[in-house]
Design a protein around this motif. Structure first.
Motif, PDB file in Angstrom:
ATOM      1  N   THR A 125      37.812  28.233  48.636  1.00 53.53           N
ATOM      2  CA  THR A 125      36.479  28.547  49.162  1.00 53.53           C
ATOM      3  C   THR A 125      36.146  27.672  50.358  1.00 53.53           C
ATOM      4  O   THR A 125      35.636  28.154  51.363  1.00 53.53           O
ATOM      5  CB  THR A 125      35.413  28.366  48.056  1.00 53.53           C
ATOM      6  OG1 THR A 125      35.819  29.133  46.918  1.00 53.53           O
ATOM      7  CG2 THR A 125      34.059  28.846  48.517  1.00 53.53           C
ATOM      8  N   ALA A 126      36.446  26.378  50.258  1.00 52.86           N
ATOM      9  CA  ALA A 126      36.161  25.459  51.368  1.00 52.86           C
ATOM     10  C   ALA A 126      36.988  25.800  52.605  1.00 52.86           C
ATOM     11  O   ALA A 126      36.600  25.489  53.725  1.00 52.86           O
ATOM     12  CB  ALA A 126      36.428  24.017  50.942  1.00 52.86           C
ATOM     13  N   LEU A 127      38.131  26.453  52.386  1.00 54.30           N
ATOM     14  CA  LEU A 127      38.986  26.868  53.504  1.00 54.30           C
ATOM     15  C   LEU A 127      38.617  28.272  53.993  1.00 54.30           C
ATOM     16  O   LEU A 127      39.297  28.829  54.837  1.00 54.30           O
ATOM     17  CB  LEU A 127      40.457  26.846  53.074  1.00 54.30           C
ATOM     18  CG  LEU A 127      41.028  25.484  52.684  1.00 54.30           C
ATOM     19  CD1 LEU A 127      42.414  25.650  52.060  1.00 54.30           C
ATOM     20  CD2 LEU A 127      41.086  24.564  53.884  1.00 54.30           C
ATOM     21  N   THR A 132      44.400  33.444  45.143  1.00 50.36           N
ATOM     22  CA  THR A 132      45.180  34.561  44.628  1.00 50.36           C
ATOM     23  C   THR A 132      45.976  34.190  43.379  1.00 50.36           C
ATOM     24  O   THR A 132      46.381  35.065  42.631  1.00 50.36           O
ATOM     25  CB  THR A 132      46.157  35.095  45.703  1.00 50.36           C
ATOM     26  OG1 THR A 132      46.977  34.018  46.141  1.00 50.36           O
ATOM     27  CG2 THR A 132      45.400  35.695  46.870  1.00 50.36           C
ATOM     28  N   GLU A 133      46.245  32.868  43.182  1.00 52.88           N
ATOM     29  CA  GLU A 133      46.958  32.421  41.986  1.00 52.88           C
ATOM     30  C   GLU A 133      46.355  31.115  41.511  1.00 52.88           C
ATOM     31  O   GLU A 133      46.010  30.254  42.322  1.00 52.88           O
ATOM     32  CB  GLU A 133      48.444  32.185  42.287  1.00 52.88           C
ATOM     33  CG  GLU A 133      49.328  33.390  42.087  1.00 52.88           C
ATOM     34  CD  GLU A 133      50.804  33.017  42.221  1.00 52.88           C
ATOM     35  OE1 GLU A 133      51.282  32.189  41.418  1.00 52.88           O
ATOM     36  OE2 GLU A 133      51.446  33.551  43.126  1.00 52.88           O
ATOM     37  N   ASP A 134      46.256  30.985  40.205  1.00 51.96           N
ATOM     38  CA  ASP A 134      45.758  29.739  39.622  1.00 51.96           C
ATOM     39  C   ASP A 134      46.779  28.624  39.803  1.00 51.96           C
ATOM     40  O   ASP A 134      47.985  28.876  39.880  1.00 51.96           O
ATOM     41  CB  ASP A 134      45.485  29.911  38.124  1.00 51.96           C
ATOM     42  CG  ASP A 134      44.280  30.810  37.852  1.00 51.96           C
ATOM     43  OD1 ASP A 134      43.431  30.961  38.761  1.00 51.96           O
ATOM     44  OD2 ASP A 134      44.198  31.350  36.732  1.00 51.96           O
ATOM     45  N   CYS A 143      46.165  30.361  48.001  1.00 55.82           N
ATOM     46  CA  CYS A 143      45.036  30.959  48.727  1.00 55.82           C
ATOM     47  C   CYS A 143      45.584  31.942  49.756  1.00 55.82           C
ATOM     48  O   CYS A 143      46.725  31.835  50.186  1.00 55.82           O
ATOM     49  CB  CYS A 143      44.253  29.882  49.485  1.00 55.82           C
ATOM     50  SG  CYS A 143      43.676  28.501  48.487  1.00 55.82           S
ATOM     51  N   ARG A 144      44.736  32.884  50.130  1.00 54.87           N
ATOM     52  CA  ARG A 144      45.082  33.751  51.268  1.00 54.87           C
ATOM     53  C   ARG A 144      43.822  33.948  52.097  1.00 54.87           C
ATOM     54  O   ARG A 144      42.705  33.919  51.568  1.00 54.87           O
ATOM     55  CB  ARG A 144      45.683  35.081  50.812  1.00 54.87           C
ATOM     56  CG  ARG A 144      44.715  36.055  50.211  1.00 54.87           C
ATOM     57  CD  ARG A 144      45.406  37.420  49.998  1.00 54.87           C
ATOM     58  NE  ARG A 144      44.608  38.246  49.128  1.00 54.87           N
ATOM     59  CZ  ARG A 144      43.659  39.071  49.556  1.00 54.87           C
ATOM     60  NH1 ARG A 144      43.410  39.189  50.842  1.00 54.87           N
ATOM     61  NH2 ARG A 144      42.967  39.788  48.700  1.00 54.87           N
ATOM     62  N   PRO A 145      44.012  34.103  53.389  1.00 57.33           N
ATOM     63  CA  PRO A 145      42.842  34.277  54.259  1.00 57.33           C
ATOM     64  C   PRO A 145      42.045  35.509  53.858  1.00 57.33           C
ATOM     65  O   PRO A 145      42.613  36.523  53.450  1.00 57.33           O
ATOM     66  CB  PRO A 145      43.453  34.476  55.648  1.00 57.33           C
ATOM     67  CG  PRO A 145      44.842  33.926  55.555  1.00 57.33           C
ATOM     68  CD  PRO A 145      45.270  34.112  54.137  1.00 57.33           C
ATOM     69  N   THR A 146      40.743  35.392  53.938  1.00 61.84           N
ATOM     70  CA  THR A 146      39.896  36.558  53.680  1.00 61.84           C
ATOM     71  C   THR A 146      39.813  37.326  54.990  1.00 61.84           C
ATOM     72  O   THR A 146      39.664  36.748  56.045  1.00 61.84           O
ATOM     73  CB  THR A 146      38.483  36.145  53.227  1.00 61.84           C
ATOM     74  OG1 THR A 146      37.944  35.256  54.183  1.00 61.84           O
ATOM     75  CG2 THR A 146      38.512  35.507  51.863  1.00 61.84           C
TER      76      THR A 146
END
Length: 160
Positions: A125-127, A132-134, A143-146
């Protein structure tokens, strides 16, 4: 450094002889045999710090990355390799010549793939990204870009 060669008898006094190689004598004595030198064996986690002489025993020390588990006459006689922390753990206390390494499990929200140091999970979230995976104790979250959704509106005018 010497022992009795022959005991005194009649008018003859005691005669001495030096200790042979691999043995020593570190005290006045009336003995006929020298003491064997200590063996500082690598397979016991030791090395020779000071070589045996005719007057002093070998002085052994503990190899790097090992710690002493057995003592004999106030000297280490056997050492073993320090424990290695596993993935999902970190080193709390580094091992010494007398203590083993202390490992602790990573707390929730941290991971350690190599067993060295626990690292905080990424905050997707901060990024400004989506998780996408725990994460787990051995791997980070993924993480993946939104991507913003962009739509294209086209107006088509139909003729009547």
């Amino acid at each position: 450094g010497s022992i009795v060669r022959s005991d005194c008898s009649g008018d003859l006094s005691t005669t001495c002889k030096p200790c042979p190689s691999g043995t020593f004598m570190n005290e006045p004595n009336g003995l006929h045999n020298c003491f064997p030198c200590r063996n500082c064996a690598e397979d016991h986690g030791l090395y020779i710090k000071s070589k045996c002489t005719t007057m002093q025993d070998s002085i052994c020390d503990v190899l790097d990355d090992h710690y002493c588990i057995e003592f004999l006459n106030q000297q280490c006689s056997r050492a073993i390799r320090h424990s290695v922390c596993k993935a999902g753990q970190e080193t709390k206390t580094q091992g010494t010549k007398t203590t083993d390494t202390v490992c602790v499990d990573c707390t929730y929200g941290f991971y350690s793939p190599s067993g060295l140091k626990c690292i905080k999970w990424l905050n997707c979230t901060a990024l400004n990204e989506m998780q996408t995976e725990d994460g787990s104790s051995v791997k980070d979250v993924t993480c993946r870009p939104t991507r913003g959704r962009y739509g294209l509106l086209c107006g088509v005018r139909l003729k009547k």
